[in-house]
Design a protein around this motif. Structure first.
Motif: not given
Length: 420
Positions: A170-181, A186-190, A205-217
């Motif tokens: 999960s850390f590696a996932s966030v690491h990758y997203i932060l380095n590549n996006i 302000n991006r939409n995350i699903l 992601l919530v913790k490190h990006t302060k993103n308020e556009h995360i949707t769960l399905i």
């Protein structure tokens, strides 16, 4: 390490496959969901297997248990998954007795994890042991072993820094997203699905990006709402999946399906879309890479990241291995004691028979025979003799098997049940 009954002799085996030799597709073939595990337990009992632990994670599928031959366990795995015996033989490992014990210690301690020091596996082993106990498939040997592995894992966590810093899938996932996006807040995350790695990735992601556009399905909306409440996510219906995919910049797929749930036909957007597939089996069809705007990353790709945190962890491997050896030695000592306990018990019964026969003789001879004192003295002598034998059998540098055979021969012992 043999377990003998009147009808058969079984040995302790660890059989399985992991990320080391099996790619995500092959691991997917041998993946077991909860229903698959229950079917496997039922079949194991029907086949006369008395103790078994089954683990199936994104990185490995393993069976630890007692069998006359490892093929009994391999057959169980292959008959309850999509995998074949031929595939298994290509990538598998089979460990027996002490090697199987050593393997479980290494796995449970995080030393065999895809990302060094990722301790997620120990909670999965604990959960698997609980399932086995519930199914009536956890004997005293396996229960003692799993508790020793848990103890070693706890000590490694507290006595070393091998899990310091955030390094996991999960850390590696966030690491990758932060380095590549760029401009991630302000991006939409699903997030599609509620697999544990996906949930952990979202939380980070919530913790490190302060993103308020995360949707769960999720297919089960109530489960999605429960998780969304914890992480402050929006929840949308499964029927809205295609619409939400096309509105997203980043999509994390963590469903538990046995077949792909996302393919290129769901994607109409032309803007860049990063998809992280954190599922085993793969839940995103590789055909999405035919679209120029889509980047697909699987958890096997993420595990290749090497950063400063992981390099620092490697320095703590020798201390972690020393702890493993210490706890493993304690378990093996218990095992040796367990191995000769029935012989010592049989010896004690034989000596008690000698005592009873002698006391009968003395009663008839002596009119002032002191029953209480005779019992006390003879019982103390029996205890001292059996203690001496037990001490001898525990000593290093002696052949326990040869000593056991000699004791049985000299005293003409018979054991109704043997644990060797």
């Amino acid at each position: 390490m043999e377990y003998n009954t009147k009808s058969k002799t079984t040995y302790f085996y660890a059989i399985g496959l992991s990320y080391k030799k099996a790619d995500a597709d092959i691991r997917g073939h041998f993946s077991l969901d909860n229903d698959g595990k229950q079917l496997l337990y039922t079949q194991a009992k029907a086949n006369g297997i008395d103790s078994l632990i089954v683990t199936s994670t994104c990185n490995r599928t393993e069976l630890y248990g007692f069998a006359e031959h490892p093929y009994q366990l391999i057959k169980l795995l292959c008959e309850n998954t999509k995998g074949t015996v031929e595939e298994f033989q290509e990538v598998a490992y089979i460990y027996k007795n002490k090697e199987a014990i050593a393997h479980m210690f290494k796995v449970g301690s995080g030393l065999d994890s895809q990302i060094l020091g990722d301790f997620e596996i120990i909670s999965q082993l604990k959960s698997s042991a609980k399932d086995s106990k519930k199914a009536g498939l956890l004997n005293s040997y396996l229960e003692r072993l799993i508790n020793a592995v848990i103890q070693a894992s706890k000590r490694i966590k507290t006595e070393t820094d091998i899990s310091s810093g955030a390094a996991s899938v999960s850390f590696a996932s966030v690491h990758y997203i932060l380095n590549n996006i760029e401009d991630i807040s302000n991006r939409n995350i699903l997030l599609f699905g509620t697999g544990k790695i996906g949930r952990n990735t979202c939380e980070n992601l919530v913790k490190h990006t302060k993103n308020e556009h995360i949707t769960l399905i999720n297919r089960t909306k109530t489960k999605a709402q429960e998780i969304a409440g914890k992480f402050n996510l929006l929840v949308k219906d499964y029927a809205n999946l295609q619409e939400e995919i096309n509105a997203s910049d980043v999509m994390i797929v963590a469903t538990g399906a046995q077949n792909p749930t996302v393919d290129k036909f769901l994607i109409q957007t032309k803007k860049p879309l990063l998809i992280l597939d954190l599922s085993i089996p793969r839940n995103v069809n590789h055909n999405v890479t035919e679209l120029d705007n889509v980047t697909l990353i699987h958890l096997d790709d993420l595990s290749q990241i090497t950063d400063e945190t992981l390099e620092k962890r490697k320095a703590h491997i020798p201390i972690a291995e020393a702890i493993l050896e210490e706890v493993k030695a304690e378990f093996n000592t218990w095992l040796e004691t367990r191995k000769f306990a029935p012989t010592i018990k049989a010896l004690k019964l034989k000596l008690t028979d000698f005592k009873n026969a002698e006391l009968d003789t003395q009663r008839k001879k002596l009119s002032d025979f002191n029953e209480e004192q005779a019992e006390l003295i003879s019982n103390n002598i029996i205890q001292k003799i059996t203690n001496h034998f037990a001490h001898h059998l525990r000593e290093d540098g002696i052949s326990t098997d040869e000593s056991l055979e000699l004791i049985k021969k000299v005293f003409q012992l018979e054991e109704s049940t043997k644990h060797v």
